[in-house]
Write a protein that holds these residues in place. Structure first.
Motif, PDB file in Angstrom:
ATOM      1  N   ALA A 235      82.359  67.615  34.172  1.00 45.90           N
ATOM      2  CA  ALA A 235      81.378  67.180  33.171  1.00 45.90           C
ATOM      3  C   ALA A 235      80.400  66.218  33.820  1.00 45.90           C
ATOM      4  O   ALA A 235      80.660  65.641  34.883  1.00 45.90           O
ATOM      5  CB  ALA A 235      82.081  66.502  31.995  1.00 45.90           C
ATOM      6  N   LEU A 236      79.258  66.041  33.170  1.00 47.93           N
ATOM      7  CA  LEU A 236      78.228  65.080  33.584  1.00 47.93           C
ATOM      8  C   LEU A 236      77.859  64.218  32.390  1.00 47.93           C
ATOM      9  O   LEU A 236      77.691  64.713  31.279  1.00 47.93           O
ATOM     10  CB  LEU A 236      76.978  65.816  34.097  1.00 47.93           C
ATOM     11  N   ILE A 237      77.762  62.910  32.627  1.00 50.76           N
ATOM     12  CA  ILE A 237      77.248  61.994  31.605  1.00 50.76           C
ATOM     13  C   ILE A 237      75.792  61.725  31.938  1.00 50.76           C
ATOM     14  O   ILE A 237      75.481  61.170  33.002  1.00 50.76           O
ATOM     15  CB  ILE A 237      78.057  60.682  31.571  1.00 50.76           C
ATOM     16  N   ALA A 238      74.891  62.163  31.050  1.00 52.46           N
ATOM     17  CA  ALA A 238      73.445  62.035  31.279  1.00 52.46           C
ATOM     18  C   ALA A 238      72.764  61.768  29.952  1.00 52.46           C
ATOM     19  O   ALA A 238      73.378  61.887  28.889  1.00 52.46           O
ATOM     20  CB  ALA A 238      72.899  63.303  31.925  1.00 52.46           C
ATOM     21  N   ASP A 239      71.473  61.412  30.018  1.00 48.36           N
ATOM     22  CA  ASP A 239      70.772  61.210  28.748  1.00 48.36           C
ATOM     23  C   ASP A 239      70.289  62.552  28.221  1.00 48.36           C
ATOM     24  O   ASP A 239      70.085  63.515  28.974  1.00 48.36           O
ATOM     25  CB  ASP A 239      69.612  60.218  28.908  1.00 48.36           C
ATOM     26  N   LEU A 240      70.118  62.606  26.909  1.00 46.99           N
ATOM     27  CA  LEU A 240      69.834  63.878  26.235  1.00 46.99           C
ATOM     28  C   LEU A 240      68.522  64.525  26.699  1.00 46.99           C
ATOM     29  O   LEU A 240      68.506  65.711  27.032  1.00 46.99           O
ATOM     30  CB  LEU A 240      69.834  63.654  24.719  1.00 46.99           C
ATOM     31  N   PRO A 241      67.379  63.811  26.769  1.00 49.34           N
ATOM     32  CA  PRO A 241      66.132  64.487  27.172  1.00 49.34           C
ATOM     33  C   PRO A 241      66.214  65.065  28.592  1.00 49.34           C
ATOM     34  O   PRO A 241      65.797  66.190  28.825  1.00 49.34           O
ATOM     35  CB  PRO A 241      65.086  63.374  27.070  1.00 49.34           C
TER      36      PRO A 241
END
Length: 979
Positions: A235-241
Motif C-alpha cells: 500500500a501507499l499513503i499519499a494525498d488524494l489529489p
C-alpha cells in the motif's frame, strides 16, 4: 440558451476530513445534453477580442493593484537588495499540486498560486528544481534555498522555517491494488509493507500515533504507486489529489483508493526563519488572492467547473459597435471550437468525477426521488455485500439495508422542504457483523436532466461503540468514586506556580463539610487543615511538585462543624506539556487512628499488667507472714493491752498493702472478679460516709440516686475502687473548692456508639456519673488521662488511678466517657452492664466461728521460707502434725521416710522445677485418696494455666488469715470423713 445549472451544495459530514474530501469532488452536471451546453465560454472569447480592440484605442490601466501600494518602502527596498538572490524550490514530482512538467516549467496548483503572488508583489523569484523532498529539507537547513511552495508545519521544521497561513488543505488516503483489502484504515495496515514519501510531514504523525506500522520510504508518490502496482509493496499513503492525478495520467489501472487515513495536509508557504521580512511579503501577496481566484486555480487542475460572473460584458457593450462586424465573421469558427473544447472538458471532468466516485472509501449513491438506486460506488457494494447489478434499480427498503430508510417520513418531508439532509443517524444491517449506525447526508442534484438524490454515508458503528464504552467506563469510575470511603481528586501544578484541583468526586460536603466546588476545593481544604499539620502538609506538596514524585500525607482536618477527623492523602504524578497532574485519593482514617490509639492503650495496660502480675506473687508472699504473725500474736494479747492495738495497726497496714496488690491486678485485668447482681444505688450509699470523711471541707458533695434499684452485674469492691479514684481525682481538680456531684441512673443504648475512649455496645446499662466544677482539661490532656503513668500532678503522682478505673470498667464489659473543657470542669460517665437477674435475698452473715482443732498430719510444700514457717506455726498451733518441705523432691523424700499416715497435701501451685498439681499426682500414686489444698499468690490467669481453678479443686489465695487457712483445711478434712 438554457438556464445556467448550479452544482449541488457541498456535503457536510460528521468528520472534518470527510467534508474536505467531498468539497473536492468535481462539481459537474452529469451527462448534459449537447443542446444544453452553456455559452459563457463563447462570450468570453468575444469579450477578449473586444478588450484587445479597445486597448488599442483607449488603453487599459497598467495594473489593477500596484505592487508599490501593497508593500512598504522598506519591504520594496529589501526585495531590490536581494534581487536574483532569493531561491524558490518547488516540491518535486507532486502533480497536480506542485511539479515541473516535461518541458521543465513549474506547474500545478501551488505554481499558479505563487505566480499570482509574484504578480501582485512585482517580483519574480529564481526557481531551483530538486530531485526529492528530502533534498529540499536538507537545502533549507543549509540555507541554499530560501522558499518552498508547499510545506506542512511541524515542530522540527519550525526551527529553520517561517510559515504563512495555510492556503491549501489536502486529505491523505491509502492506495492498494484492486484485488487487495477494502475499507482500510491506519489501524488495519499492521503487518503490511506500506510506502511513504521520505521527508513528508505525515511521517512524524505515523511515528507518534502508529509506531506499529512497517513503513518503506520512497522518493516520491509516483515511485510509490508503481511499487504498489507491481506488487513490490502492499500500500501507499499519499494525498488524494496526487494519487488520483498520477493514477489517471500514468494509466495505472490496477490501483484503487482503499481508505482514508484521517490525516490532512495543511499546506503553507515556508521561508527562511532568519528572513522574517520575506515571510511578511509572502503573507501580503497570498492575502491578495481572492477565494474565487483560488477556486479557479484548483478547478483548473482538479476539473472544477468554473462559472464566474461575465463581468467582461461591460467591455463588450462598449466595444460591440466597433467590432460587431469582426465578431460576426469569426462567430461560426469560434462556436465550433468552443463546442469541441467544452465536450472534451465535460468528458474529462466526468471521467475524473467517476474516478473519485469509485475511489472514495465512503459509501456514495445516486438515486431517484423514490429512493431507487441509479449509481452506487464500490464502497457501498462492500458495505451492503451486494453487487452493482443487485443494487441498481432497487430501493433500500426492498433490499432491507436500513431499519428506517431515509426516504421514509419524516425524513422525506425534511428533504423535500430543504433539498438536503445532514448527519442523519440511521440504523442499518451490515453484511458482515449485524446491525450498526450510519451518519447519512444527501443533496438534491440534476442527474441526466432529471432530479436525483446524491447521498454519502459514513459507518458510525465503531465510533458509537467507542462513545458508549467511554460512557460506561465513566459511569463505572463515578460509581467507584462515589462508594469509596473518601474522595478521588486530580491536583495540578503549573510551571508558573499556580496550583489547584481540576477534579474532585462527590461527597465533599458529607466527608469534609465543605461545598462541592472543584475550582476552590484546594483553598477550602487547606484552610481547614489543623494548624499543627499545615506546615508539614505544605512542605510535602512542595517537595512532590519540585521532584515530580509520589505524594503521601497523614494529618488532622477540622470540619466547619467543629469535629476533627484524621485523613490520609496520596497521589502519583503525570507530567503534561504545561503542568504536572497528581491523581490520587483522600481517605478518612479517623476510625483507624482511634483503633491504633486503643491498641496503644491496651499495650500500655498489658505492660503494667505484666508488671503487676510479676510483683503480686512476691508481694503476697511477703504480706502472708506479716498478716499471719500479727494475727497469731493478737490471740496472745488481751484487747485492752497496748500491744494488741499495735498489732492491729500492723495487720491493718498489711491488709491495705494487700488491697493495693489487688488494685494493680485489677489494672492489669488479672484479678479474680467476684461478680454478682448488685444495686449501684446501694454501693454509692454505702460509700457516702467514707467519701464525706475523705473530701475537704470546701468541697460540697451532692448525691442523686435513681428512684428505683439500678441492678448491675459487678464486683462491689471494684466499683467502690472506681468511685473512690474518681472522687479523689475530682477533689484534686478543685484546689479552691467546688461542687462534686454523684448521680446514678439507668440508660438503654439502641445503636452502637463510638468516641475516642472506645465503643458502647447496644444494651441496658447502670450509669454512674461523677462531675465536678474544677479547672477542666484541654484536648491534649483528655486524650491521655487513661494512659498508665500519665499525670498532671508532678513527680509525686504515679498516674495509675484513672488507668485502673479504665481497666476495671473494661473488665466489667462497660464503657467510660469523659467530657471536659478548660474552666468548665469535668464529667466522667461510666456505663456498667445491667444484671439479667434480680438481687439475691438479704442474708444475715453468720458470726465467725472458730474452726475445731485438728489432729491430722499435713504435708506442707512451700518454696518461700517465711510463708512456710508461718504456715507451719499456724497448723501446729491448731494441733496438726506438719511435715514441711521447700520443694517437690524434698516432699517426696519426706514421704518415703515417713512411716505414719498423711491426711492432706498443702502445696503451692508453682514450685521450683515442678508444679503443685504434678506433685499431687505423684503423692496420690503412693497414698491413694489423699486430699489436696492448693495455695498461691499469683493472679488467676497464671494459676489457671496450671489447671488448678476447676470447680472441684480446693484453693486458697495468699496472703490468707489464720482463720481462713484453718477453716479451709477443716472443711476439706471433714468432707473426707463424711465419705
Amino acid at each position: 440558451m438554457p438556464a445556467k445549472r448550479h452544482p449541488p451544495e457541498p456535503f457536510t459530514g460528521n468528520c472534518g476530513h470527510f467534508r474536505r474530501i467531498h468539497a473536492r469532488l468535481p462539481r459537474v452536471t452529469l451527462h448534459p445534453k449537447k443542446s444544453e451546453l452553456p455559452m459563457h465560454r463563447y462570450r468570453r472569447y468575444l469579450a477578449i477580442l473586444f478588450v484587445l480592440a479597445l486597448s488599442l484605442t483607449l488603453g487599459l490601466p497598467d495594473a489593477l493593484c500596484s505592487p508599490d501600494a501593497l508593500l512598504t518602502p522598506s519591504e520594496r527596498q529589501w526585495l531590490e537588495e536581494h534581487a536574483d538572490r532569493i531561491i524558490l524550490a518547488p516540491t518535486p514530482n507532486y502533480p497536480p499540486v506542485d511539479f515541473f512538467n516535461s518541458e521543465g516549467v513549474h506547474s500545478g496548483i501551488a505554481a499558479d498560486i505563487f505566480r499570482q503572488i509574484e504578480e501582485h508583489i512585482g517580483y519574480t523569484f529564481t526557481r531551483k528544481q530538486s530531485d526529492t523532498w528530502q533534498d529540499i529539507l536538507d537545502s533549507a537547513k543549509a540555507r541554499t534555498i530560501d522558499i518552498t511552495t508547499i510545506a506542512q508545519k511541524t515542530p522540527e521544521r519550525q526551527r529553520f522555517w517561517l510559515f504563512t497561513e495555510p492556503y491549501l488543505k489536502v486529505p491523505t488516503v491509502i492506495v492498494t491494488r484492486k484485488n487487495g483489502q477494502k475499507n482500510l484504515s491506519l489501524d488495519k495496515l499492521a503487518g503490511m509493507n506500506v510506502a511513504i514519501v521520505k521527508g513528508y510531514a505525515i511521517n512524524d504523525y505515523l511515528a507518534e500515533h502508529h509506531p506499529e506500522l512497517s513503513l518503506t520510504p520512497v522518493p516520491d508518490d509516483l515511485t510509490g504507486l508503481q511499487k504498489v502496482a507491481f506488487g513490490e509493496l502492499d500500500a501507499l499513503i499519499a494525498d488524494l489529489p496526487a494519487a488520483s492525478y498520477l493514477i489517471s495520467e500514468w494509466g495505472i489501472t490496477n490501483l484503487r483508493i482503499a481508505g482514508n487515513t484521517g490525516y490532512v495536509y495543511e499546506y503553507a508557504i515556508a521561508s527562511r526563519k532568519d528572513w522574517p521580512i520575506l515571510n511578511r511579503i509572502l503573507e501580503k501577496g497570498l492575502a491578495t488572492i481572492t477565494p474565487e481566484t483560488r477556486k479557479s486555480i484548483i478547478a483548473k487542475w482538479i476539473s472544477y467547473d468554473q462559472r464566474s460572473f461575465p463581468w467582461i460584458w461591460v467591455f463588450f457593450v462598449i466595444g460591440s459597435l466597433t467590432l460587431f462586424l469582426a465578431g460576426f465573421l469569426i462567430w461560426n469558427r469560434i462556436l465550433a471550437r468552443a463546442v469541441r473544447h467544452r465536450t472534451e472538458a465535460l468528458a474529462l471532468s466526468e471521467n475524473k468525477f467517476r474516478a473519485l466516485f469509485d475511489a472514495s472509501p465512503y459509501s456514495i449513491t445516486v438515486s431517484d426521488l423514490t429512493g431507487r438506486y441509479l449509481m452506487v460506488n464500490p464502497a457501498f457494494e462492500a458495505f451492503t455485500g451486494l453487487t452493482y447489478s443487485e443494487l441498481v434499480g432497487r430501493t433500500a427498503g426492498e433490499l432491507g439495508i436500513f431499519e428506517d430508510p431515509p426516504v421514509n417520513s419524516p425524513h422525506r418531508d425534511a428533504f423535500e422542504a430543504d433539498g438536503r439532509l445532514d448527519n442523519l443517524e440511521i440504523s442499518f444491517k451490515h453484511a458482515d457483523d449485524g446491525s450498526g449506525s450510519l451518519l447519512y447526508s444527501s443533496r438534491r442534484i440534476d442527474f441526466g436532466g432529471n432530479p436525483a438524490i446524491l447521498s454519502i454515508a459514513v459507518d458510525n458503528t465503531e465510533n458509537k461503540r467507542t462513545i458508549e464504552a467511554l460512557r460506561h467506563k465513566n459511569q463505572q469510575f463515578e460509581g467507584i468514586a462515589a462508594n469509596l470511603p473518601g474522595l478521588v481528586y486530580q491536583f495540578y501544578a503549573t510551571r508558573d506556580g499556580k496550583r489547584g484541583v481540576s477534579y474532585v468526586s462527590d461527597g465533599t460536603e458529607e466527608i469534609l463539610g465543605i461545598s462541592y466546588d472543584p475550582e476552590h476545593f484546594f483553598a477550602q481544604f487547606l484552610e481547614h487543615i489543623d494548624p499543627r499539620d499545615q506546615p508539614s502538609f505544605s512542605a510535602t506538596i512542595k517537595e512532590a511538585v519540585e521532584h515530580v514524585s509520589n505524594w503521601h500525607f497523614e494529618g488532622r482536618y477540622n470540619k466547619p462543624s467543629g469535629e476533627t477527623l484524621w485523613f490520609t492523602g496520596m497521589s502519583s504524578p503525570v507530567v503534561k506539556d504545561d503542568r504536572i497532574e497528581f491523581n490520587g485519593i483522600i481517605l478518612d482514617i479517623t476510625r483507624q487512628k482511634e483503633a491504633e490509639e486503643h491498641l496503644r492503650q491496651a499495650q500500655h495496660m498489658e505492660t503494667v499488667g505484666r508488671l503487676a502480675a510479676g510483683v503480686a506473687h512476691d508481694f503476697n508472699n511477703m504480706l502472708s507472714p506479716i498478716l499471719g504473725y500479727a494475727e497469731l500474736l493478737s490471740n496472745k494479747f488481751d484487747p485492752s493491752d497496748a500491744g494488741y492495738a499495735q498489732l492491729q495497726q500492723i495487720r491493718l497496714a498489711a491488709e491495705r498493702a494487700r488491697d493495693l496488690t489487688h488494685q494493680l491486678l485489677a489494672y492489669g485485668r488479672k484479678q479474680m472478679l467476684q461478680v454478682k447482681p448488685v444495686d449501684l444505688n446501694g454501693i454509692v450509699t454505702g460509700m457516702e460516709k467514707l467519701l464525706l470523711r475523705t473530701l475537704r471541707e470546701n468541697i460540697e458533695l451532692q448525691v442523686h440516686m435513681h428512684p428505683e434499684p439500678c441492678v448491675i452485674t459487678a464486683d462491689t469492691g471494684q466499683v467502690e475502687q472506681i468511685l473512690m479514684n474518681l472522687v479523689i481525682n475530682a477533689q484534686d481538680a478543685m484546689p479552691e473548692g467546688g461542687k462534686l456531684r454523684i448521680e446514678v441512673t439507668r440508660q438503654t443504648v439502641g445503636n452502637k456508639r463510638r468516641d475516642r475512649f472506645g465503643e458502647i455496645l447496644p444494651g441496658s446499662y447502670g450509669v454512674l456519673i461523677i462531675s465536678d466544677t474544677g479547672h477542666g482539661m484541654e484536648d491534649a490532656v483528655r486524650e491521655k488521662i487513661f494512659e498508665p503513668f500519665f499525670s498532671t500532678k508532678g513527680q509525686l503522682d504515679y498516674g495509675l488511678g484513672l488507668a485502673m478505673v479504665h481497666g476495671i470498667v473494661k473488665q466489667h464489659g462497660g464503657a467510660i466517657r469523659v467530657d471536659s473543657a478548660p474552666g468548665r470542669g469535668a464529667a466522667f460517665t461510666i456505663y456498667l452492664p445491667a444484671a439479667q437477674q434480680q438481687l439475691p435475698a438479704d442474708e444475715t452473715p453468720d458470726r465467725e466461728i472458730r474452726p475445731a482443732r485438728g489432729s491430722e498430719t499435713v504435708l506442707l510444700v512451700e518454696d518461700n521460707e517465711m510463708v512456710r514457717n508461718l504456715t507451719n506455726s499456724i497448723l501446729e498451733s491448731e494441733g496438726y502434725t506438719v511435715l514441711s518441705a521447700g520443694g517437690g523432691a524434698e516432699a517426696l523424700d519426706l514421704l518415703e521416710r515417713h512411716t505414719g499416715s498423711i491426711d492432706l497435701l498443702l502445696t503451692d501451685v508453682v514450685l521450683p522445677r515442678t508444679t503443685g498439681k504434678a506433685l499431687y499426682e505423684q503423692v496420690r500414686g503412693r497414698i491413694p485418696g489423699i486430699r489436696v489444698l492448693y495455695m498461691s499468690g499469683y493472679p488467676k490467669d497464671i494459676i489457671a494455666r496450671h489447671g488448678i481453678l476447676d470447680d472441684n479443686i480446693a484453693f486458697i489465695r495468699k496472703p490468707f488469715s489464720v482463720h481462713q487457712l484453718t477453716a479451709k483445711i477443716r472443711e476439706i478434712l471433714n468432707s473426707r470423713k463424711a465419705l
